[in-house]
Every structure is written in C-alpha cells, then in structure tokens.
Design a protein around this motif. Sequence first.
Motif, PDB file in Angstrom:
ATOM      1  N   LEU A 121      74.509  44.939 117.223  1.00  0.00           N
ATOM      2  CA  LEU A 121      74.448  46.350 116.789  1.00  0.00           C
ATOM      3  C   LEU A 121      74.115  47.406 117.724  1.00  0.00           C
ATOM      4  O   LEU A 121      74.471  48.348 117.879  1.00  0.00           O
ATOM      5  N   ARG A 122      72.872  47.130 118.241  1.00  0.00           N
ATOM      6  CA  ARG A 122      72.071  47.834 118.987  1.00  0.00           C
ATOM      7  C   ARG A 122      72.870  48.286 120.628  1.00  0.00           C
ATOM      8  O   ARG A 122      73.151  49.330 120.960  1.00  0.00           O
ATOM      9  N   ASP A 123      73.283  47.188 121.016  1.00  0.00           N
ATOM     10  CA  ASP A 123      73.981  47.150 122.401  1.00  0.00           C
ATOM     11  C   ASP A 123      75.407  47.679 122.326  1.00  0.00           C
ATOM     12  O   ASP A 123      75.899  48.158 123.324  1.00  0.00           O
ATOM     13  N   HIS A 124      76.217  47.185 121.202  1.00  0.00           N
ATOM     14  CA  HIS A 124      77.649  47.553 121.350  1.00  0.00           C
ATOM     15  C   HIS A 124      78.222  48.219 120.162  1.00  0.00           C
ATOM     16  O   HIS A 124      79.313  48.671 120.026  1.00  0.00           O
ATOM     17  N   GLY A 125      77.284  48.370 119.012  1.00  0.00           N
ATOM     18  CA  GLY A 125      77.894  49.207 117.836  1.00  0.00           C
ATOM     19  C   GLY A 125      77.561  50.285 118.022  1.00  0.00           C
ATOM     20  O   GLY A 125      77.071  51.084 118.950  1.00  0.00           O
ATOM     21  N   VAL A 198      65.187  48.790 106.154  1.00  0.00           N
ATOM     22  CA  VAL A 198      65.443  49.884 106.681  1.00  0.00           C
ATOM     23  C   VAL A 198      64.593  51.055 106.434  1.00  0.00           C
ATOM     24  O   VAL A 198      64.671  51.837 107.651  1.00  0.00           O
ATOM     25  N   ALA A 199      63.783  50.874 105.468  1.00  0.00           N
ATOM     26  CA  ALA A 199      62.573  51.952 105.405  1.00  0.00           C
ATOM     27  C   ALA A 199      61.592  51.805 106.658  1.00  0.00           C
ATOM     28  O   ALA A 199      61.294  52.982 107.078  1.00  0.00           O
ATOM     29  N   GLU A 200      61.101  50.551 107.015  1.00  0.00           N
ATOM     30  CA  GLU A 200      60.316  50.511 108.283  1.00  0.00           C
ATOM     31  C   GLU A 200      61.117  51.150 109.264  1.00  0.00           C
ATOM     32  O   GLU A 200      60.504  51.578 110.083  1.00  0.00           O
ATOM     33  N   ALA A 201      62.484  50.750 109.601  1.00  0.00           N
ATOM     34  CA  ALA A 201      63.055  51.292 110.743  1.00  0.00           C
ATOM     35  C   ALA A 201      63.268  52.624 110.765  1.00  0.00           C
ATOM     36  O   ALA A 201      63.266  53.433 111.738  1.00  0.00           O
ATOM     37  N   GLY A 206      65.998  57.743 116.213  1.00  0.00           N
ATOM     38  CA  GLY A 206      66.872  57.411 117.264  1.00  0.00           C
ATOM     39  C   GLY A 206      67.433  56.002 116.490  1.00  0.00           C
ATOM     40  O   GLY A 206      66.702  55.073 116.320  1.00  0.00           O
ATOM     41  N   ARG A 207      68.440  55.863 116.958  1.00  0.00           N
ATOM     42  CA  ARG A 207      69.413  54.656 116.252  1.00  0.00           C
ATOM     43  C   ARG A 207      68.873  53.431 117.143  1.00  0.00           C
ATOM     44  O   ARG A 207      68.682  52.444 116.312  1.00  0.00           O
ATOM     45  N   GLU A 208      68.991  53.451 118.369  1.00  0.00           N
ATOM     46  CA  GLU A 208      68.278  52.113 118.855  1.00  0.00           C
ATOM     47  C   GLU A 208      67.046  51.672 118.512  1.00  0.00           C
ATOM     48  O   GLU A 208      66.778  50.544 118.337  1.00  0.00           O
ATOM     49  N   GLN A 210      65.418  52.401 115.976  1.00  0.00           N
ATOM     50  CA  GLN A 210      65.467  52.027 114.562  1.00  0.00           C
ATOM     51  C   GLN A 210      65.925  50.451 114.405  1.00  0.00           C
ATOM     52  O   GLN A 210      65.343  49.737 113.677  1.00  0.00           O
ATOM     53  N   ILE A 211      66.875  49.974 115.303  1.00  0.00           N
ATOM     54  CA  ILE A 211      67.302  48.842 115.171  1.00  0.00           C
ATOM     55  C   ILE A 211      66.146  47.728 115.721  1.00  0.00           C
ATOM     56  O   ILE A 211      65.847  46.701 115.191  1.00  0.00           O
ATOM     57  N   ASP A 212      65.466  48.302 116.912  1.00  0.00           N
ATOM     58  CA  ASP A 212      64.302  47.365 117.336  1.00  0.00           C
ATOM     59  C   ASP A 212      63.324  47.606 116.325  1.00  0.00           C
ATOM     60  O   ASP A 212      62.675  46.375 116.293  1.00  0.00           O
ATOM     61  N   ARG A 213      62.892  48.494 115.626  1.00  0.00           N
ATOM     62  CA  ARG A 213      61.919  48.461 114.715  1.00  0.00           C
ATOM     63  C   ARG A 213      62.257  47.338 113.771  1.00  0.00           C
ATOM     64  O   ARG A 213      61.518  46.618 113.147  1.00  0.00           O
ATOM     65  N   ALA A 214      63.585  47.385 113.271  1.00  0.00           N
ATOM     66  CA  ALA A 214      64.306  46.220 112.309  1.00  0.00           C
ATOM     67  C   ALA A 214      64.069  44.881 112.862  1.00  0.00           C
ATOM     68  O   ALA A 214      63.460  43.973 112.097  1.00  0.00           O
ATOM     69  N   ARG A 215      63.972  44.769 114.052  1.00  0.00           N
ATOM     70  CA  ARG A 215      64.042  43.387 114.681  1.00  0.00           C
ATOM     71  C   ARG A 215      62.459  42.918 114.558  1.00  0.00           C
ATOM     72  O   ARG A 215      62.064  41.891 114.364  1.00  0.00           O
ATOM     73  N   ASP A 216      61.655  43.891 114.817  1.00  0.00           N
ATOM     74  CA  ASP A 216      60.022  43.670 114.494  1.00  0.00           C
ATOM     75  C   ASP A 216      59.787  43.461 113.224  1.00  0.00           C
ATOM     76  O   ASP A 216      58.931  42.551 113.184  1.00  0.00           O
ATOM     77  N   ALA A 217      60.210  44.102 112.222  1.00  0.00           N
ATOM     78  CA  ALA A 217      59.868  43.669 110.904  1.00  0.00           C
ATOM     79  C   ALA A 217      60.287  42.403 110.546  1.00  0.00           C
ATOM     80  O   ALA A 217      59.678  41.711 109.986  1.00  0.00           O
ATOM     81  N   PHE A 218      61.456  41.869 111.142  1.00  0.00           N
ATOM     82  CA  PHE A 218      61.703  40.521 110.690  1.00  0.00           C
ATOM     83  C   PHE A 218      60.817  39.352 111.487  1.00  0.00           C
ATOM     84  O   PHE A 218      60.668  38.380 110.807  1.00  0.00           O
ATOM     85  N   TYR A 219      60.732  39.724 112.671  1.00  0.00           N
ATOM     86  CA  TYR A 219      60.288  38.676 113.591  1.00  0.00           C
ATOM     87  C   TYR A 219      58.678  38.485 114.172  1.00  0.00           C
ATOM     88  O   TYR A 219      57.963  37.983 114.366  1.00  0.00           O
ATOM     89  N   ARG A 220      58.195  39.981 113.813  1.00  0.00           N
ATOM     90  CA  ARG A 220      56.921  40.293 114.157  1.00  0.00           C
ATOM     91  C   ARG A 220      56.159  40.897 113.020  1.00  0.00           C
ATOM     92  O   ARG A 220      54.954  41.367 113.157  1.00  0.00           O
ATOM     93  N   GLY A 221      56.779  41.158 111.761  1.00  0.00           N
ATOM     94  CA  GLY A 221      56.304  42.116 110.556  1.00  0.00           C
ATOM     95  C   GLY A 221      56.254  41.205 109.341  1.00  0.00           C
ATOM     96  O   GLY A 221      55.894  39.946 109.372  1.00  0.00           O
ATOM     97  N   PHE A 222      56.509  41.838 108.371  1.00  0.00           N
ATOM     98  CA  PHE A 222      56.554  41.226 107.024  1.00  0.00           C
ATOM     99  C   PHE A 222      57.270  40.253 106.911  1.00  0.00           C
ATOM    100  O   PHE A 222      56.718  39.296 105.688  1.00  0.00           O
TER     101      PHE A 222
END
Length: 596
Positions: A121-125, A198-201, A206-208, A210-222
């Motif tokens: 999504l980040r790179d090609h969406g 979505v809320a944390e992102a 900025g779109r990209e 926000q997507i990186d923040r979502a990745r952090d929420a999943f792999y390094r966050g809650f």
Amino acid sequence: MGQFTTRPEITGTFGVATSTHWIASSVGFGILERGGNAFDAAVAMAFVLHVVEPHLNGPGGEVPALIRTADGPVKVLMGQGCAPAGATIEHYRSEGVEMIPGSGLLATVIPGAFDAWMLLLRDHGTVALAEVLAPAIHYARAGHPVLERVSLAIAGLKALFEADWPSSAATWLLRGEAPAPGSLFRNPDLADTWDRVVAEAGAVSGREAQIDRARDAFYRGFVAEAIGAYLRNAEVMDGEGMRRKGVLTADDMAGWSAGYDAPVSVDYGGWTVNKTGAWGQGPVLLQTLQMLGHTGIAEMEPGSTEFIHTSVEALKLAMADREAYYGDPEQGNIPLASLLSDDYAKARAALIGAEASLDQRPGRIEGLDHLAEAAVTRAAQITDRSVGADAGEPTMAHLANRRGDTVHIDVIDRWGNMISATPSGGWLQSSPVVPGLGFPLNSRAQMFWLDEGLPTSLAPGRRPRTTLSPSLAVHQDGTAMAFGTPGGDQQDQWQLIFFLRLVHGQANLQEAIDAPLWHSMHFTPSFYPRVAQPGRMMIEPGVGEQTIAALRAKGHDVEVGEDWSIGRLTAAARDPAGLLRAAATPRLMQAYAVGR
C-alpha cells in the motif's frame, strides 16, 4: 471456444477484481470505482477476506504476491514470516516433538501478512490507510453472512474451543453454538484492533508516514505487545493432543519486515510464467512446464488419458524435487538454476513412462545427492509410522489437527497495474485467538523438518517453505495474466491444468477454470502428518468413466471426487489494446469476478 461454461467470462476496459468470495471482489471493485488502483483494491480485499473467510486466512498469517506496475517489471511481494529466535530443533525435540504439529503455538512463525500488505500500500498504492481498512472494519463490526463452511468448521471445533481454547470460544461461538449458515456474524475485537491501528496512524500526517505508523503499531506496538503477553504464559492444546508453549516473542516481531524479491520464470507456449523463489512451491509449476516441453503434450487433447497421465507424472517428479531441494535461499544452497535448466528438464521428462510411477524420484544434483536420498528415506519412514497416535488426548488431538486452507486475489486496473496474491494462515483452526485482538496466529512452522542439514530444517530466522503460489504470466504479444488458487500442495497442480488448457486447448479464462480438474497425492505433503500416498490421485468425474478406467489401467490409484469439488481458481488478464478479462470458479459457489 464453445466449451461448457457456468457463467460468462467478465470483460471490460475499466477494471476487474476476482477472488474466492463475492464480498471481497465487490469491495475491490468499489476501490477501483473510487479511483484507487489494483494494489489499493487488493489490500482492501485481503482484509475483508480475513473477516469473511476466517477458516482460510487471517491477519496472523502470510501472503506472497506477484505484482506488475503498468510501466515496470514483475516483482514478488514477500510476506512470509520467519521462524522465531527460539525455534531451534533442540528446543522442539526437548518438547517431545518428532514432527511439528499442524496446530498450536509451537507451529507459529512471525506473522507476515500485515506488513506485506502495508508495504504494498505504501509503495504502490494511492489511497489512505483508513479507506482500505474501512470495509473490513464494517464487516467485522456490522456483520457478514456466515458461509456454510465457516459454520461447519466452527461446529467441528466447538468441543476443542470450549475445553482448551477459551478465547476462540468467545470469538467464534454465539451463546455456546456455532453461527448458523447465512446468519450475521460479527467480530468486534477485530474491528476494535483495526480502529486502533487507524487511530494511531492518524496521529501523524502524510499518507506514507501513516502507513509506517500502522506497521509500527502491529509489529512494535500494541498488537505485538498483546501477542507477546499472551504467548509468555499460554500453554495450549496442539495437533498432537499436548499442551505446549510457543516460542514467538514481541522481539521477534519487532525485528522483522516484509520485502520484495525478484521472480523466477520460464518460457512456455509464448508465455513467460513468473513465480516466487524456492521459499515457496512456485518453481514446481515452472519445472513441470519445462519437463512437459519435452513430452509432446501440445499434441495431446486436453483432458484425455495421455494428457492427464503425462501431467500427473511430471508433477510427481517436480514435487519430489521440491521435497529434496526447495527452501529459504537466504539460509541454504538451493540449486534452482539447475532444477529449471532445459537439460535437467529433458532428463527428468525421459523418466515419464507409459505406467504410473509408485516411487519417490527426486533428481540428482551434483554435490547434493544426500538431500535426494534423505527425501526418499523420510517419505518411507513417515508412511511406516503412526504420527501422534498415542499423544495426549486423542479426541482433542483429532479436533486440534484440522487445518484451514487459503484464499486468492487477482486484480487489474484501467492503467494496467496488476496483482496475483494468495493470502493464507492464521486460520481459526490454527491456534487460539489472541485475547483482545480478534484473530489467531499461524501454523506455518509445520512446513519445517526437525532433522538437521536440510533446506527445510527448522532454524531461527528461516522462512518455511510455503505452499502459497500466485502466478503472473506475460505473453510475447504483450498480454499479461494473473491467476492462482487456494489448495495447499494442489495449488500448482490445478494452475498447471488451467494454464495448459489456455495454451493448448483454445479455451477462454472461464472455460479453462470450469473444465474438470485432477491432482496427485503421491508425494510427501507439506502439512502434518505429511504422509505420502504413492500412486494416488483425485479427479473430478467430468473427465468421463472411460478416461478414469484408462488411468487405472495405467496403474494410477484413482479416487473420484464429487462433481465441482476440486480447485478454486480465479484469473484476470489484460491484452495490449486494454481489453480486460476475468473469471472465477463456480466450485463452492462463492468465488466471483467483478468488472466492467
């Protein structure tokens, strides 16, 4: 042309989206209608499939995909998580395990799907994170009609859930019972998880970003914190009827990310067929095509006795090589160039005789003979012993050992972007739901062996050799096609038949999908208990009684399935003029292609 077909091939010039569930296909096309591209649509479809086909895939699973931008080369999206740091052969042996169970926490590797979809999504969406997750959140919170097979899967696991997997009972059972087919089913915990992501992102601009923040929420966050906290103490029933702890930690998740690979490919019939590397089973299709080029199959009538016999025998040889030589190329010497060479294919094709082979026959690669010998020995040893029969509570072991399957997505947009993706894992059958998150983890570690020195030996940081196998083929005239199917070890078998019918049978996409299918069970399978069935094959009765009798006369142990019971293929194609085509299987009556 003019062959039997159940529905029209979808055609148009704006866009097509096809998948194994009608809701996901409609959601994907809706993203295209609102201006999103094929990659945006695929991400939205994937998260919806987690909701509507939870017995076949989930957020805790994995996904490989083949992608092609309108102006770029084919790439592989690698969303297969690795074995955790604590996943050593020594530890698993100390747990009394000879073969990794098909379910439970020892079978879990790092979830790969979420990061892969976010990376795409980040790179090609083009659209925002909130927009692609909105449909999945809707169906998780407002509800969706339960498929009959979901209802049956939950009903069959009710006793296990109530006795040993209470978080799964709380998620999948309604007042102590499985949801009725067609009834509305909700998963509010999953909706809450995505709402929080979505809320944390949204806290950054900025779109990209926000997507990186979502990745952090999943792999390094809650999300990772919830998974880590659960696994620290959880000790649950697995597929061998034993209560065991897993080894995945939040630290394992924090250090992992999805990525891109170059595809591997061969040319056949004017097409360049692209697949994943040997960390998946995709090269099986390529090896088989290379062999078939030396058999005269182009002159055989598709669906005839000789056509079926020749394809099955070639697949047996390719699958034998898969068992001996495939694995993670970052952690082993995988002789893929040799396996895909024309000289090797010619020598292998010469082994295809008039009678069905009952032997496991991996090829011999210089310096790696021991791997071929080990594969043959393993197959014999597994067949001779009863795996897990005396472990723990047999009734619960039987229930816990039910595996899920897979889903598939193909999308092409008006600009020519396209994707073929096969999400899987994290099934409701794989392990208990992580409390508070609304989804379970995967069981992909069962692809590993607990013997040292193999390309598929369990090792920290190693990718399991997955069965997931999307395809993307490009014709020399510029036509490009995305296709695939669920089905574990059968994926490349059914795709082979579909592709050969297109190349040699003059069928359109829907006709090629609707025609009778078959597959071999001769080789060592990828899923617990991994017992090969020499000479065994399954076929749909539509090939005709005479053909079935002729195959038996050749020595095949033929099991005749029910009509319309094999394979869940979907496909989409675009020609140089911009004409789009799409199709989906009628089998199970839930896959659909949408387009205009």
